[in-house]
Write a protein that holds these residues in place. Structure first.
Motif, PDB file in Angstrom:
ATOM      1  N   ASP A   1      -4.202   4.789  -6.080  1.00 36.55           N
ATOM      2  CA  ASP A   1      -5.145   5.075  -4.828  1.00 36.55           C
ATOM      3  C   ASP A   1      -5.562   3.689  -4.028  1.00 36.55           C
ATOM      4  O   ASP A   1      -5.165   2.800  -4.652  1.00 36.55           O
ATOM      5  N   LYS A   2      -6.103   3.713  -2.895  1.00 42.01           N
ATOM      6  CA  LYS A   2      -6.222   2.615  -2.230  1.00 42.01           C
ATOM      7  C   LYS A   2      -7.389   1.687  -3.004  1.00 42.01           C
ATOM      8  O   LYS A   2      -7.041   0.494  -2.897  1.00 42.01           O
TER       9      LYS A   2
ATOM     10  N   ASP B   1      -6.393  -1.990  -3.675  1.00 45.69           N
ATOM     11  CA  ASP B   1      -7.154  -3.175  -3.182  1.00 45.69           C
ATOM     12  C   ASP B   1      -7.532  -4.073  -4.458  1.00 45.69           C
ATOM     13  O   ASP B   1      -7.437  -5.467  -4.133  1.00 45.69           O
TER      14      ASP B   1
ATOM     15  N   TYR C   1       0.881  -1.466  -0.029  1.00 42.38           N
ATOM     16  CA  TYR C   1       0.051  -0.118   0.263  1.00 42.38           C
ATOM     17  C   TYR C   1       0.919   1.265  -0.120  1.00 42.38           C
ATOM     18  O   TYR C   1       0.567   2.209  -0.727  1.00 42.38           O
TER      19      TYR C   1
END
Ligand SMILES: Nc1ncnc2c1ncn2[C@@H]1O[C@H](COP(=O)(O)OP(=O)(O)OP(=O)(O)O)[C@@H](O)[C@H]1O
Length: 321
Positions: free
Chosen positions: A136-137, A141, A127
């Protein structure tokens, strides 16, 4: 002219297609930080005249443009300034004079462990590193499982990375970098710390980027590999560019051999490799047919168009490859 059989053609040279511009880059390094106490004393009593440390020019007026879709190798003997040039492009180092700029999304592998925090686990570092590289997250993910599968880190993903070997660092760092889908990918010699199967996997991924027409800047002493994946070669000698042309021309210069000979051998090597790849595929298809199974070959950027990956009956990408 494309010398790489699987390279997507169509590099346009215009002001709009400049992905990286280096102009008259100069970099000085300190050759020696320390002197003996006696030398330092003499220097002090002489009124601090002169420089206590020697400086040398690691880069001396390096100028080039790299355009979208170009595949460029930085070549030269040890200490010629290749890694320093790559670090300038990536922004981890700045020139003392001159300039360098990138206009595209850049990712890559410059130094093993850079962008990693030793006290965090592999998972957290994915991350952290992903964010540094502009994801971005939600994006991380979505790609997390693929990243871990590619790295083959397995259960060590929840171990703090300070306990990783340099090969494990490399695996995770390469996996993150390649999954950021960069427009410009930078690779330093660094791949050499990986074991052979992992190196092969990384090289296949790099060839995939080439096939997709991405921009590549590579530093390597593996000259055969360079000719496989790069069209252009820039040779550095003592921090100066002494050749900027085809990669085959650059290799011929380093090997001190006629270009035609190097080109002929390279063509033979590529032809042989592609021939055997076709043969193996043919054999696997025949064996599958004999078993009454349908054969879907695994994606190979040297043989397949990546767009065909959308059709699962044509080719497939095995998870983590
Ligand atoms: N941070 C630094 N401080 C001092 N000198 C440095 C530093 N980084 C590089 N150098 C020196 O600058 C010169 C160029 O180094 P660089 O790593 O760019 O060479 P290279 O062409 O990549 O070499 P190699 O093929 O050995 O990796 C070398 O003499 C090296 O010792």
């Amino acid at each position: 002219m494309t010398t790489i059989p699987f390279k997507k053609p169509g590099v346009v040279h215009s002001e709009e297609t400049v992905a990286i511009r280096a102009k008259d880059m100069t970099k000085w390094f300190v050759l020696r930080h320390t002197r003996s106490i006696k030398e330092a004393f003499v220097w002090l009593v002489k009124g601090r005249k002169g420089d206590l440390s020697d400086r040398f020019k690691a880069l001396d007026g390096v100028t080039f443009d790299i355009h979208d879709g170009e595949t460029v190798a930085l070549l030269g003997f040890n200490g010629s300034g290749k890694s320093t040039t790559l670090k300038m492009i990536s922004g981890v180092m700045h020139p003392d004079s001159g300039s360098v700029g990138t206009r595209r999304k850049v990712a890559g592998l410059i130094e093993v462990g850079a962008g990693f925090h030793p006290d965090l686990t592999g998972r957290d570092n994915v991350y952290l590193n992903g964010a540094i590289l502009g994801m971005d997250k939600a994006e991380i993910d979505a790609k997390f499982d693929d990243i871990v599968a590619f790295s083959e880190i397995g259960e060590f993903i929840d171990t703090e990375v300070k306990f990783y070997s340099s090969g494990m660092y490399l695996r995770l760092a390469f996996a993150v970098a390649i999954h950021t889908d960069p427009e410009v990918f930078l690779v330093d010699e660094i791949l050499s710390v990986g074991d052979e199967p992992f190196q092969k996997k990384c090289i296949a991924r790099i060839k995939d980027l080439v096939r997709r027409g991405k921009t590549l800047v590579v530093v390597s002493h593996d000259l055969d590999l360079i000719m496989d994946i790069c069209e252009r070669g820039i040779v550095l000698e003592h921090g100066r560019i002494t050749y900027d042309g085809s990669s085959v021309g650059a290799v011929a210069r380093l090997r001190d051999r006629p270009v035609e000979e190097v080109q002929r051998e390279q063509n033979e090597r590529v032809e042989r490799r592609l021939y055997w790849k076709h043969e193996e595929r043919q054999k696997a298809a025949e064996e599958a047919a004999a078993r009454g199974e349908t054969f879907v070959p695994e994606y190979d950027p040297e043989l397949d168009d990546p767009e065909d990956l959308d059709d699962p009956s044509k080719i497939k990408r095995t998870k983590g490859r």
